[in-house]
Write a protein that holds these residues in place. Structure first.
Motif, PDB file in Angstrom:
ATOM      1  N   SER A   1      24.754 -48.064 -33.372  1.00  0.00           N
ATOM      2  CA  SER A   1      25.145 -47.550 -32.056  1.00  0.00           C
ATOM      3  C   SER A   1      25.669 -46.120 -32.119  1.00  0.00           C
ATOM      4  CB  SER A   1      26.198 -48.460 -31.424  1.00  0.00           C
ATOM      5  OG  SER A   1      27.362 -48.490 -32.245  1.00  0.00           O
ATOM      6  N   ARG A   2      26.041 -45.638 -33.310  1.00  0.00           N
ATOM      7  CA  ARG A   2      26.541 -44.268 -33.461  1.00  0.00           C
ATOM      8  C   ARG A   2      25.459 -43.283 -33.904  1.00  0.00           C
ATOM      9  NH1 ARG A   2      31.774 -45.234 -36.997  1.00  0.00           N
ATOM     10  NH2 ARG A   2      31.420 -43.032 -37.460  1.00  0.00           N
ATOM     11  N   LEU A   3      24.244 -43.758 -34.088  1.00  0.00           N
ATOM     12  CA  LEU A   3      23.139 -42.889 -34.470  1.00  0.00           C
ATOM     13  C   LEU A   3      22.651 -42.137 -33.235  1.00  0.00           C
ATOM     14  CD1 LEU A   3      21.111 -42.005 -36.661  1.00  0.00           C
ATOM     15  CD2 LEU A   3      19.710 -43.965 -36.007  1.00  0.00           C
TER      16      LEU A   3
ATOM     17  N   GLY B   1      14.886 -35.401 -44.554  1.00  0.00           N
ATOM     18  CA  GLY B   1      15.202 -35.678 -43.170  1.00  0.00           C
ATOM     19  C   GLY B   1      16.601 -35.287 -42.776  1.00  0.00           C
ATOM     20  N   GLU B   2      16.929 -35.691 -41.547  1.00  0.00           N
ATOM     21  CA  GLU B   2      18.223 -35.362 -40.969  1.00  0.00           C
ATOM     22  C   GLU B   2      18.618 -36.485 -40.021  1.00  0.00           C
ATOM     23  OE1 GLU B   2      19.273 -31.285 -39.348  1.00  0.00           O
ATOM     24  OE2 GLU B   2      18.999 -32.448 -37.490  1.00  0.00           O
ATOM     25  N   ALA B   3      19.907 -36.722 -39.964  1.00  0.00           N
ATOM     26  CA  ALA B   3      20.455 -37.653 -38.981  1.00  0.00           C
ATOM     27  C   ALA B   3      21.690 -37.024 -38.360  1.00  0.00           C
ATOM     28  CB  ALA B   3      20.815 -38.987 -39.615  1.00  0.00           C
ATOM     29  N   VAL B   4      21.889 -37.293 -37.088  1.00  0.00           N
ATOM     30  CA  VAL B   4      23.125 -36.914 -36.410  1.00  0.00           C
ATOM     31  C   VAL B   4      23.790 -38.212 -35.987  1.00  0.00           C
ATOM     32  CG1 VAL B   4      24.126 -35.776 -34.387  1.00  0.00           C
ATOM     33  CG2 VAL B   4      22.228 -34.693 -35.631  1.00  0.00           C
ATOM     34  N   VAL B   5      25.077 -38.325 -36.346  1.00  0.00           N
ATOM     35  CA  VAL B   5      25.834 -39.530 -36.041  1.00  0.00           C
ATOM     36  C   VAL B   5      27.119 -39.169 -35.310  1.00  0.00           C
ATOM     37  CG1 VAL B   5      24.886 -40.813 -38.006  1.00  0.00           C
ATOM     38  CG2 VAL B   5      27.022 -39.547 -38.285  1.00  0.00           C
TER      39      VAL B   5
ATOM     40  N   GLY C   1      31.018 -33.757 -25.406  1.00  0.00           N
ATOM     41  CA  GLY C   1      32.371 -34.289 -25.527  1.00  0.00           C
ATOM     42  C   GLY C   1      32.563 -35.269 -26.668  1.00  0.00           C
ATOM     43  N   GLU C   2      31.608 -35.336 -27.562  1.00  0.00           N
ATOM     44  CA  GLU C   2      31.651 -36.305 -28.656  1.00  0.00           C
ATOM     45  C   GLU C   2      31.610 -35.565 -29.995  1.00  0.00           C
ATOM     46  OE1 GLU C   2      29.367 -40.372 -29.050  1.00  0.00           O
ATOM     47  OE2 GLU C   2      27.981 -38.717 -29.467  1.00  0.00           O
ATOM     48  N   LYS C   3      32.478 -35.954 -30.914  1.00  0.00           N
ATOM     49  CA  LYS C   3      32.454 -35.387 -32.263  1.00  0.00           C
ATOM     50  C   LYS C   3      31.304 -36.020 -33.028  1.00  0.00           C
ATOM     51  CE  LYS C   3      37.379 -34.528 -32.426  1.00  0.00           C
ATOM     52  NZ  LYS C   3      38.653 -34.859 -33.044  1.00  0.00           N
ATOM     53  N   ARG C   4      30.511 -35.149 -33.701  1.00  0.00           N
ATOM     54  CA  ARG C   4      29.330 -35.622 -34.412  1.00  0.00           C
ATOM     55  C   ARG C   4      29.243 -34.979 -35.790  1.00  0.00           C
ATOM     56  NH1 ARG C   4      24.725 -35.596 -29.588  1.00  0.00           N
ATOM     57  NH2 ARG C   4      25.888 -36.983 -28.212  1.00  0.00           N
ATOM     58  N   ALA C   5      28.423 -35.591 -36.629  1.00  0.00           N
ATOM     59  CA  ALA C   5      28.163 -35.051 -37.965  1.00  0.00           C
ATOM     60  C   ALA C   5      26.659 -34.992 -38.176  1.00  0.00           C
ATOM     61  CB  ALA C   5      28.801 -35.925 -39.036  1.00  0.00           C
TER      62      ALA C   5
ATOM     63  N   THR D   1      19.735 -40.359 -50.475  1.00  0.00           N
ATOM     64  CA  THR D   1      21.068 -39.774 -50.408  1.00  0.00           C
ATOM     65  C   THR D   1      21.283 -39.134 -49.047  1.00  0.00           C
ATOM     66  OG1 THR D   1      20.283 -37.714 -51.402  1.00  0.00           O
ATOM     67  CG2 THR D   1      21.291 -39.330 -52.884  1.00  0.00           C
ATOM     68  N   ALA D   2      22.544 -39.127 -48.637  1.00  0.00           N
ATOM     69  CA  ALA D   2      22.954 -38.477 -47.393  1.00  0.00           C
ATOM     70  C   ALA D   2      24.065 -37.496 -47.732  1.00  0.00           C
ATOM     71  CB  ALA D   2      23.459 -39.513 -46.392  1.00  0.00           C
ATOM     72  N   LYS D   3      23.845 -36.237 -47.349  1.00  0.00           N
ATOM     73  CA  LYS D   3      24.836 -35.197 -47.595  1.00  0.00           C
ATOM     74  C   LYS D   3      25.350 -34.687 -46.256  1.00  0.00           C
ATOM     75  CE  LYS D   3      23.385 -31.729 -50.065  1.00  0.00           C
ATOM     76  NZ  LYS D   3      22.956 -30.403 -50.595  1.00  0.00           N
ATOM     77  N   LEU D   4      26.668 -34.551 -46.125  1.00  0.00           N
ATOM     78  CA  LEU D   4      27.265 -34.005 -44.917  1.00  0.00           C
ATOM     79  C   LEU D   4      27.023 -32.503 -44.895  1.00  0.00           C
ATOM     80  CD1 LEU D   4      29.106 -34.285 -42.427  1.00  0.00           C
ATOM     81  CD2 LEU D   4      31.036 -33.863 -43.961  1.00  0.00           C
ATOM     82  N   VAL D   5      26.337 -32.012 -43.867  1.00  0.00           N
ATOM     83  CA  VAL D   5      26.069 -30.578 -43.787  1.00  0.00           C
ATOM     84  C   VAL D   5      26.802 -29.916 -42.630  1.00  0.00           C
ATOM     85  CG1 VAL D   5      23.886 -30.617 -45.035  1.00  0.00           C
ATOM     86  CG2 VAL D   5      23.879 -30.950 -42.563  1.00  0.00           C
ATOM     87  N   GLY D   6      27.475 -30.693 -41.806  1.00  0.00           N
ATOM     88  CA  GLY D   6      28.264 -30.079 -40.743  1.00  0.00           C
ATOM     89  C   GLY D   6      28.811 -31.086 -39.756  1.00  0.00           C
ATOM     90  N   ARG D   7      29.862 -30.650 -39.081  1.00  0.00           N
ATOM     91  CA  ARG D   7      30.442 -31.421 -37.979  1.00  0.00           C
ATOM     92  C   ARG D   7      30.431 -30.507 -36.754  1.00  0.00           C
ATOM     93  NH1 ARG D   7      34.095 -32.201 -42.029  1.00  0.00           N
ATOM     94  NH2 ARG D   7      34.129 -34.248 -42.961  1.00  0.00           N
ATOM     95  N   PHE D   8      30.247 -31.107 -35.577  1.00  0.00           N
ATOM     96  CA  PHE D   8      30.213 -30.328 -34.347  1.00  0.00           C
ATOM     97  C   PHE D   8      30.534 -31.255 -33.186  1.00  0.00           C
ATOM     98  CE2 PHE D   8      26.051 -32.073 -35.105  1.00  0.00           C
ATOM     99  CZ  PHE D   8      25.546 -32.415 -33.860  1.00  0.00           C
ATOM    100  N   GLU D   9      30.704 -30.664 -32.020  1.00  0.00           N
ATOM    101  CA  GLU D   9      30.957 -31.452 -30.820  1.00  0.00           C
ATOM    102  C   GLU D   9      29.833 -31.212 -29.835  1.00  0.00           C
ATOM    103  OE1 GLU D   9      34.423 -31.871 -27.485  1.00  0.00           O
ATOM    104  OE2 GLU D   9      35.046 -31.710 -29.585  1.00  0.00           O
ATOM    105  N   GLU D  10      29.351 -32.297 -29.241  1.00  0.00           N
ATOM    106  CA  GLU D  10      28.303 -32.216 -28.228  1.00  0.00           C
ATOM    107  C   GLU D  10      28.554 -33.283 -27.186  1.00  0.00           C
ATOM    108  OE1 GLU D  10      23.558 -32.963 -28.116  1.00  0.00           O
ATOM    109  OE2 GLU D  10      24.244 -31.530 -29.625  1.00  0.00           O
TER     110      GLU D  10
END
Length: 138
Positions: free
Chosen positions: A76-78, A130-134, A109-113, A98-107
């Motif tokens: 549900s957070r994907l 690939g890439e995922a935003v959660v 009104g929600e905090k995302r990574a 593997t999943a590497k954190l490449v950034g955090r941001f807000e969109e």
């Protein structure tokens, strides 16, 4: 697995190693996915197409990456998930995701990574990138 909310940017926040790719696994994946392309299960067809043997569906490695992401956060957070194919996955390959954190941001009104995803074999050859935003929920 490392908590995405507190990990440093650039940190590997999760990994998953799948069982080695077998003919049986490919046959089961054909049935589960509905992708019955014979190049993935019929050695005669694969050889006629110029390949030395059958090879894994690219979407099978994508499924491994998806499983890694949903091991890190509930589905549900994907917010987005995308991949591109880098090379063929041979029988016997042991895929590590593997999943590497490449950034955090807000969109919205929600905090995302943003996570950088890689599925590679035992020789460290990338098979999918690939890439995922959660969503990050405190």
């Amino acid at each position: 697995m490392t908590d995405i909310r507190t990990a440093a940017e650039g940190a590997v926040v999760g990994s998953l190693t799948a069982d080695p790719i077998t003919r049986h696994m490919l046959a089961l994946y054909c049935g589960a996915s509905g992708d019955h392309n014979p190049i993935h299960v019929d050695i005669d067809f694969a050889r006629a197409a110029g390949m030395p043997d059958v090879f894994a569906h690219g979407m099978l490695s994508m499924a491994f990456l998806g499983r890694l992401v949903t091991d890190l956060v509930p589905q549900s957070r994907l917010r987005s998930f995308s991949t591109r194919f880098a090379s063929i996955t041979a029988l016997g390959s042991e895929i590590t995701c593997t999943a590497k954190l490449v950034g955090r941001f807000e969109e919205a009104g929600e905090k995302r990574a943003r996570l950088e995803l890689v599925a590679a074999d035992q020789k460290s050859e990338a098979k999918l990138l690939g890439e995922a935003v959660v969503a990050l929920i405190d």
